[in-house]
Design an enzyme around this catalytic site. Structure first.
Site, PDB file in Angstrom:
ATOM      1  N   HIS A   1      -9.802  15.977  23.434  1.00 42.27           N
ATOM      2  CA  HIS A   1     -10.364  15.737  22.100  1.00 42.27           C
ATOM      3  C   HIS A   1     -11.299  14.547  22.258  1.00 42.27           C
ATOM      4  CE1 HIS A   1     -10.918  15.111  17.878  1.00 42.27           C
ATOM      5  NE2 HIS A   1     -10.255  13.963  17.872  1.00 42.27           N
TER       6      HIS A   1
ATOM      7  N   LYS B   1       0.840  -1.206   0.000  1.00 42.87           N
ATOM      8  CA  LYS B   1       0.000   0.000   0.000  1.00 42.87           C
ATOM      9  C   LYS B   1       0.869   1.248   0.000  1.00 42.87           C
ATOM     10  CE  LYS B   1      -3.735   2.616   1.257  1.00 42.87           C
ATOM     11  NZ  LYS B   1      -3.183   3.866   1.743  1.00 42.87           N
TER      12      LYS B   1
END
Length: 316
Positions: free
Chosen positions: A178, A42
């Site tokens: 977050h 990939k």
């Protein structure tokens, strides 16, 4: 440290990593961009794809597949690798499996002789950024998390749509974790110096619209994950923005995940706060004035992060 340059190494070529790589190449911010991932085929394919289009970048950039030894002379290592957040899963539920992944990655990076900056995006980002700081022993200003940079952008976007102005004209921040305990700093949010909260309340007759904007900001990732599996474009652009501030010595203020050193009475914990970013890293946290309710919410966010970090301390 060596002279600051523009070599960036990305660890993690999944949806977030590859989107970040594309954004970085498009902007031509790094002279050399290296991608590391266990899925080597990939990576090779992405490297070819990016190099084929790099001619049309705003400035020359070389992209290559790499190994951890490439980190030795890197100025910035960006880590997006980690187990993805599944539909219905909170960021904090990812903590143990992604801490173990992070430990393996960071050990390999440091073994190369790396002496640059870390930018962490894997979730839960505040916990993992603190973990990287503890494991590496690097100064806090050189270990930075993506924090609430994306959350603040979401917040500003939703406000801008409601008030009919551009996002760049909205001055507003999301701070804290977050994640689910993040908070909106409504007391400081303004457009043209006029309170956003007061404007919304005057237009609607209640605080329901402000609360709706906050909830839609906080839960945005869950909605996107439910619909398409993961979020990646927004966080990739947030990482680009942070990288640009570092590599171009911008002296920009961004709500990255930084380590507190007495701000609001807290120490050691990493969370998203307005922070000055330049070629020396996260050099100054701005202690934004908060009202009593916001201070209570920040304390809750800190406690959430502290309790979660305690659960993985044995892995340090």
């Amino acid at each position: 440290m060596k002279k600051f340059g523009k070599k960036v190494v990305l660890v993690g070529d999944g949806s977030v990593g590859s989107s970040y790589a594309f954004a970085m190449v498009t902007q031509g911010i790094a002279d050399e961009f290296v991608i590391i991932d266990i899925a080597k085929d990939k990576v090779e394919a992405d490297v070819k794809d990016l190099n084929h289009g790099a001619l049309y970048s705003s400035s020359p950039v070389t992209v290559k597949a790499g190994e951890y030894e490439d980190c030795k002379d890197a100025d910035l290592v960006v880590i997006t690798a980690g187990a993805p957040q599944k539909p219905g899963e909170t960021r904090l539920q990812l903590v143990e499996k992604n801490t173990k992944i992070m430990k393996s990655i960071v050990t390999s990076v440091m073994d190369s002789g790396f002496d640059g900056f870390f930018l962490i995006a894997a979730n839960p980002v505040d916990i993992l950024t603190r973990y990287v700081k503890e494991v590496t022993g690097l100064p806090a200003e050189r270990v930075i998390g993506s924090g609430t940079v994306l959350d603040s952008a979401r917040f500003r976007y939703l406000i801008s749509k409601e008030l009919g102005v551009t996002s760049s004209s909205v001055h507003a921040s999301i701070i804290g974790e977050h994640g689910d305990s993040e908070l909106a700093v409504w007391s400081q949010a303004n457009v043209g110096g006029i309170s956003v909260y007061d404007t919304l309340k005057e237009e609607t007759g209640s605080d329901a619209k402000a609360n709706e904007i906050y909830i839609n900001t906080r839960d945005a990732a869950y909605d996107i994950i439910q619909a398409k599996g993961s979020t990646y474009y927004g966080i990739a652009l947030a990482l680009l923005r942070i990288s640009k501030a570092l590599l171009n010595n911008e002296n920009s203020i961004l709500t990255v995940s930084s380590q507190l050193n007495g701000q609001y009475g807290f120490n050691d914990v990493y969370l998203g706060l307005p922070t000055l970013i330049n070629q020396n890293g996260a050099v100054k946290i701005y202690e934004t004035p908060l009202n009593d309710n916001e201070l209570q919410l920040l304390e809750k966010s800190v406690k959430t992060l502290e309790d979660t970090y305690d659960s993985i301390k044995h892995l340090v």
